[in-house]
Design a protein around this motif. Sequence first.
Motif, PDB file in Angstrom:
ATOM      1  N   PRO A 151       2.075  12.384   0.327  1.00 22.01           N
ATOM      2  CA  PRO A 151       0.438  12.484   0.739  1.00 22.01           C
ATOM      3  C   PRO A 151      -0.827  11.360   0.743  1.00 22.01           C
ATOM      4  O   PRO A 151      -0.675  11.813  -0.660  1.00 22.01           O
ATOM      5  CB  PRO A 151       0.410  13.556   1.297  1.00 22.01           C
ATOM      6  N   GLY A 152      -1.281  11.513   1.702  1.00 20.89           N
ATOM      7  CA  GLY A 152      -2.485  10.720   1.619  1.00 20.89           C
ATOM      8  C   GLY A 152      -3.613  11.120   2.598  1.00 20.89           C
ATOM      9  O   GLY A 152      -3.006  12.294   2.892  1.00 20.89           O
ATOM     10  N   TYR A 189      -4.725   6.725   0.574  1.00 23.85           N
ATOM     11  CA  TYR A 189      -5.895   6.735   1.311  1.00 23.85           C
ATOM     12  C   TYR A 189      -5.284   6.073   2.496  1.00 23.85           C
ATOM     13  O   TYR A 189      -4.796   4.553   2.226  1.00 23.85           O
ATOM     14  CB  TYR A 189      -7.159   5.890   0.944  1.00 23.85           C
ATOM     15  N   THR A 190      -5.669   5.990   4.097  1.00 23.77           N
ATOM     16  CA  THR A 190      -5.878   5.459   4.747  1.00 23.77           C
ATOM     17  C   THR A 190      -6.572   5.674   6.281  1.00 23.77           C
ATOM     18  O   THR A 190      -7.801   6.537   5.913  1.00 23.77           O
ATOM     19  CB  THR A 190      -4.279   5.644   6.184  1.00 23.77           C
ATOM     20  N   ALA A 193       1.347   4.721  11.574  1.00 20.93           N
ATOM     21  CA  ALA A 193      -0.010   3.875  10.079  1.00 20.93           C
ATOM     22  C   ALA A 193       0.285   5.095   9.679  1.00 20.93           C
ATOM     23  O   ALA A 193      -0.173   5.620   8.387  1.00 20.93           O
ATOM     24  CB  ALA A 193      -0.682   3.539  10.075  1.00 20.93           C
ATOM     25  N   LEU A 194      -0.010   6.689  10.365  1.00 25.93           N
ATOM     26  CA  LEU A 194      -0.437   7.868   9.656  1.00 25.93           C
ATOM     27  C   LEU A 194       0.780   8.764   9.922  1.00 25.93           C
ATOM     28  O   LEU A 194       0.267   9.673   9.727  1.00 25.93           O
ATOM     29  CB  LEU A 194      -1.476   8.453  10.934  1.00 25.93           C
ATOM     30  N   SER A 195       2.131   8.273  10.304  1.00 27.77           N
ATOM     31  CA  SER A 195       3.119   8.787   9.676  1.00 27.77           C
ATOM     32  C   SER A 195       3.435   8.904   8.134  1.00 27.77           C
ATOM     33  O   SER A 195       4.507   7.790   7.403  1.00 27.77           O
ATOM     34  CB  SER A 195       4.619   8.698  10.555  1.00 27.77           C
ATOM     35  N   TRP A 196       3.352  10.220   7.933  1.00 28.06           N
ATOM     36  CA  TRP A 196       3.204   9.758   6.343  1.00 28.06           C
ATOM     37  C   TRP A 196       4.348  10.541   6.063  1.00 28.06           C
ATOM     38  O   TRP A 196       4.959  11.800   6.720  1.00 28.06           O
ATOM     39  CB  TRP A 196       2.400  10.921   5.555  1.00 28.06           C
ATOM     40  N   ASP A 222       0.890  -1.372  -0.060  1.00 28.72           N
ATOM     41  CA  ASP A 222       0.199  -0.119  -0.087  1.00 28.72           C
ATOM     42  C   ASP A 222       0.865   1.269   0.236  1.00 28.72           C
ATOM     43  O   ASP A 222       0.306   2.654   0.171  1.00 28.72           O
ATOM     44  CB  ASP A 222      -0.666  -0.041   1.278  1.00 28.72           C
ATOM     45  N   GLY A 223       2.537   1.161  -0.089  1.00 25.87           N
ATOM     46  CA  GLY A 223       2.937   1.961   0.140  1.00 25.87           C
ATOM     47  C   GLY A 223       3.167   2.844   1.198  1.00 25.87           C
ATOM     48  O   GLY A 223       3.839   4.058   1.226  1.00 25.87           O
ATOM     49  N   ASN A 224       2.606   2.608   2.433  1.00 23.90           N
ATOM     50  CA  ASN A 224       2.662   2.548   3.864  1.00 23.90           C
ATOM     51  C   ASN A 224       3.723   2.182   4.092  1.00 23.90           C
ATOM     52  O   ASN A 224       4.469   0.899   5.017  1.00 23.90           O
ATOM     53  CB  ASN A 224       1.187   2.553   4.569  1.00 23.90           C
ATOM     54  N   THR A 225       5.208   3.065   4.522  1.00 19.30           N
ATOM     55  CA  THR A 225       6.592   2.593   4.426  1.00 19.30           C
ATOM     56  C   THR A 225       6.924   2.933   5.433  1.00 19.30           C
ATOM     57  O   THR A 225       7.604   1.576   6.418  1.00 19.30           O
ATOM     58  CB  THR A 225       7.818   3.341   3.730  1.00 19.30           C
TER      59      THR A 225
END
Length: 497
Positions: free
Chosen positions: A143-144, A302-303, A135-138, A47-50
């Motif tokens: 950006p998401g 999106y997240t 998980a919210l540390s973009w 998902d790209g959430n590194t």
Amino acid sequence: MASDRPMSAKEIADQALDYVWVPQLPFSRWYRAADVVYWEARSYHRDGNTPQAYLMFYRYCDLVVNKLKTHPEVNFPEHRFQYKTLFRRVPEVMELMESMRDKIDASYDQWHARVKAQRQSRPPSTSTIRVVDPALSWSYASPGSILDARTSKDVAMDMANRERLRRRNATKTAPSRSSRVFSEDELLRRDMEAARTQLNRSYRTPDTDERVQSTNYSYPSIKQSAPLSYDSSPRHPIHPTRPTPPRPPKQPTELYRPASVEPPPRPRKELDTEVLVPQRSQSPVPPPKEALEPTPEPKERYTFKPDKYLESGQPLRSIFLPASLRGRFLRLAEPNTRRGLEMCGLLCGVNLNNALFITHLLIPDQDCTENTCDTRNEADIWEFCEKEDVMQFGWIHTHPTQTCFLSSRDMHTQASYQAMLRESIAIVCAPRYEPSWGIFRLTDPPGLPGMLNCRKTDPFHPHDIPSDQLYVDALQPAGHVHELDSNLEVCDLRGKT
């Protein structure tokens, strides 16, 4: 998202090591937990959430390299292969984490420089949000958008459908003969094939039946051929040959041309060149490269934000549960329910955009009694999860003779799920009582640590913690579970050969 700050790799690693290690749990349960962590990390990386992928990969390496190798059962013959399977992934994971750490630190340094520049231009704001959920540390480079599970069910439904189509179109190996995976579309297709076969049988002619039923084929006999004999006498009269017609005269090599007619003049060579080779000024001008290959816009990400939180303050991801799951499970459990026997199933699914989607109901091979149901052949469960690329998010079972609650044994089973996946749920179905069903999770604390430290094995035993503080309701609006009209596939492994 401008006020949220990304986390450094050191902060994410510290959170990755913040989990409960209980070596008294069976090795098979820790093997299942480690496998879930690995597939979660892969989902976040896809998902790209590194940041969250880095956390899960880091936790996997620590669990396999530092914890599981000290487990009392690691050297048992039945567990050696399992540990080698987990350890074989470590080198590839660590190599991937190296590149991920560079991206995380670069994003953190970029944020730090931006905040420093803002502080020099104006006083610091007191409303800065400190992110505690990786998980919210973009990353500012990607950006998401943050979604709320309660108000974004349409988006969740669309994600589930697109994931289903992606898996259907993906190239996979042929399904195992031992498992019977069937969806609603598959059942309809099978019924149509059965009806078509029956219709063909009803219209089959007697001659066709005889040809189909006959298995012995009688080859025709061929007599041996006699040698050929030649007779020199002619059988038919020979007619005299006709005279050959005369050959036409040979065409002259040069055509006759009157002396008064001159040949046309030969065109000039320069004219030929001008006609065949176009001038450079007449060549079409190619369109600009941007018109043929437009620069692709960055894909919007999106997240789902955490829906609820544990008693300790840790975030809980949303779980989307198919509304048809309970009814389909009760139909499968009906024979056991009539005999007063329990039955269980496993809730499997995928992690999409920081939300858990239950897509499969797995019925394992099991031993059922009036008060217990124990799974068997766990290797088949792991094989199914690996083949279908799904993870276990909890379990469901029946209480055919009792009310809807979590017994002592149920809470110990739930603790093994929740130890490494805090969003795991337990669904209880009690068809003879009201309420007839419920979705629960252990409190953390005190429920989860109390179950992990309990050494009692009786099916019904008391605890030092009050029963109303051991587990809570997990269904909305009190919990993190949302019902969704999504597709569900069922796999029954009972009685496989």
